[in-house]
Motif scaffolding. Structure first.
Motif, PDB file in Angstrom:
ATOM      1  N   GLN A 187      14.454 -54.967 107.595  1.00 16.76           N
ATOM      2  CA  GLN A 187      13.476 -53.888 108.033  1.00 16.76           C
ATOM      3  C   GLN A 187      13.594 -52.972 109.152  1.00 16.76           C
ATOM      4  O   GLN A 187      13.445 -51.754 108.929  1.00 16.76           O
ATOM      5  CB  GLN A 187      12.095 -54.582 108.760  1.00 16.76           C
ATOM      6  N   THR A 188      14.834 -53.274 109.849  1.00 17.66           N
ATOM      7  CA  THR A 188      15.393 -52.379 110.807  1.00 17.66           C
ATOM      8  C   THR A 188      16.129 -51.153 110.296  1.00 17.66           C
ATOM      9  O   THR A 188      16.364 -50.173 110.781  1.00 17.66           O
ATOM     10  CB  THR A 188      16.175 -53.047 111.913  1.00 17.66           C
ATOM     11  N   LYS A 189      16.400 -51.520 108.912  1.00 17.71           N
ATOM     12  CA  LYS A 189      17.519 -50.326 108.217  1.00 17.71           C
ATOM     13  C   LYS A 189      16.484 -49.772 107.164  1.00 17.71           C
ATOM     14  O   LYS A 189      16.834 -49.070 106.140  1.00 17.71           O
ATOM     15  CB  LYS A 189      18.353 -51.404 107.349  1.00 17.71           C
ATOM     16  N   ASP A 190      14.957 -49.970 107.505  1.00 12.17           N
ATOM     17  CA  ASP A 190      13.955 -49.178 106.338  1.00 12.17           C
ATOM     18  C   ASP A 190      14.041 -49.760 105.203  1.00 12.17           C
ATOM     19  O   ASP A 190      13.830 -48.810 104.327  1.00 12.17           O
ATOM     20  CB  ASP A 190      14.266 -47.815 106.694  1.00 12.17           C
TER      21      ASP A 190
END
Length: 383
Positions: A340-343
């Motif tokens: 998620q942090t990497k979209d």
């Protein structure tokens, strides 16, 4: 001969007309010369030659056995034996039935099973095929000693003696040539006393080929030894694989391992995870095989088996399995958060797979533990 003889001599027979008479004559000679109260039983397994007529002419007990197999014939003959002690031997004149006193003496001392050792007593030229003498018998006997800690040198000698009480405790099941191995193994598992005496093997007197088939019967013996030693077949390999996979996985989760310019990373971690899973499955099969064999009276109940039931039960298995599943879900969510942090784009596999592989491994271990616990409990319902 009388209705309560001391010794019963049992010979399995399948078309042994060439040698049966001399075997019966030698057995009678032994009983007469040594003043032993005894009987001779011929367990005929469907002879089409004159074996039955020869047996009748010599006035011995004849048992007609319909179920085919070396073990079937012997079990039928032993079941009707009236003797306190029983000596069994092939009716091909390869063993000297006039020299049975070493066996009877050991039985009189209280030993439950007296095995012949042809390697100590001597093997006449051409009495045993080359492969049997130098490969089959030594290897299978070694495996038997290793698996079951039985200190005898010849597992497959066809001449052996045992007490009727001891035989009843063995609860033998097999019908083929592996009957010989089962007798030795079950004696050990039931804590019966086993000794051996030197026995000479003579070249048999038959002109036809022997009933024993080198490869198929050898495999039956090996298969039996493995199935009756689930610790060697499943447990020990499982422990080795599982430990190797676990240790290697932990090391690779922490950091890649560099050895002489070679880097072991997440791809190796995947194989380490597979080792752990396969090792765990081996150990599961050990538990299921053990309980099935004991509850179906193929193996006797031991103190280790009773402790196994006290240590492993459905409730403990469900708790452990649930914890492993939760750990797998936690690591899966951790992997998802990193993504998620990497979209939800491209990821560094060297980082994420250090979470994903342990997560999937933990989920599989947890589900397998839960299923094993239920099945283990079903198999143990008798208890």
């Amino acid at each position: 001969m009388n209705n309560n003889p001391e010794l019963s001599i049992v010979m399995p027979c399948l078309n042994e007309a060439e040698t049966l008479a001399i075997c019966i004559t030698k057995a009678k000679s032994f009983l007469d010369l040594n003043q032993v109260s005894g009987e001779i039983i011929i367990a005929d397994n469907g002879s089409t030659d004159s074996s039955i007529a020869i047996s009748k002419a010599h006035n011995v007990t004849i048992i007609n056995v319909e179920q085919k197999g070396y073990g079937s014939a012997l079990k039928a003959g032993i079941d009707v034996a009236n003797g306190k002690y029983i000596i069994m031997g092939d009716a091909d004149d390869s063993y000297d039935f006039s020299n049975l006193m070493p066996y009877l003496s050991e039985l009189r001392k209280g030993n439950d099973l007296v095995m012949g050792n042809r390697f100590k007593g001597g093997i006449e030229k051409d009495a045993m095929p080359f492969l049997h003498k130098y490969l089959g018998n030594p290897v299978l006997s070694f495996i038997g000693r290793l698996f079951f800690k039985i200190k005898i040198g010849d597992f497959h000698c066809g001449l052996r003696g045992f007490s009727k009480n001891g035989y009843n405790k063995m609860n033998l099941q097999t019908s083929g040539m592996e009957f010989a191995s089962e007798m030795v193994v079950k004696s050990k598992l039931n804590n019966l006393s086993i000794v051996e005496v030197p026995t000479k093997l003579h070249k048999d007197g038959r002109t036809r080929a022997p009933h024993l088939k080198t490869w198929s019967d050898g495999w039956r013996h090996l298969r039996f030894l493995m199935l009756y030693a689930p610790n060697w077949l499943f447990l020990y390999p499982g422990i080795l694989l599982g430990l190797a996979g676990l240790v290697l996985s932990i090391l690779l989760i922490i950091n890649p391992i560099k050895i002489a310019g070679l880097t072991l990373d997440v791809h190796t971690l995947l194989y380490a995870s597979a080792f752990l899973l396969v090792g765990f499955q081996f150990m599961i099969f050990y538990g299921l095989t053990k309980i099935f064999a004991v509850e179906n009276e193929l193996l006797p109940k031991s103190n280790r088996y009773r402790k196994l039931f006290k240590f492993i039960n459905l409730e403990k298995g469900l708790v452990i399995g649930f914890v492993l599943v939760c750990l797998g879900l936690f690591l899966s969510l951790k992997s998802l958060s990193i993504w998620q942090t990497k979209d939800f784009g491209s990821l560094d596999t060297s980082t994420t797979l250090r979470y994903v592989i342990p997560a999937t491994t933990s989920l599989q271990l947890g589900i397998q533990t839960i299923l094993f616990s239920f099945f283990f409990s079903v198999l143990g319902l008798k208890k």
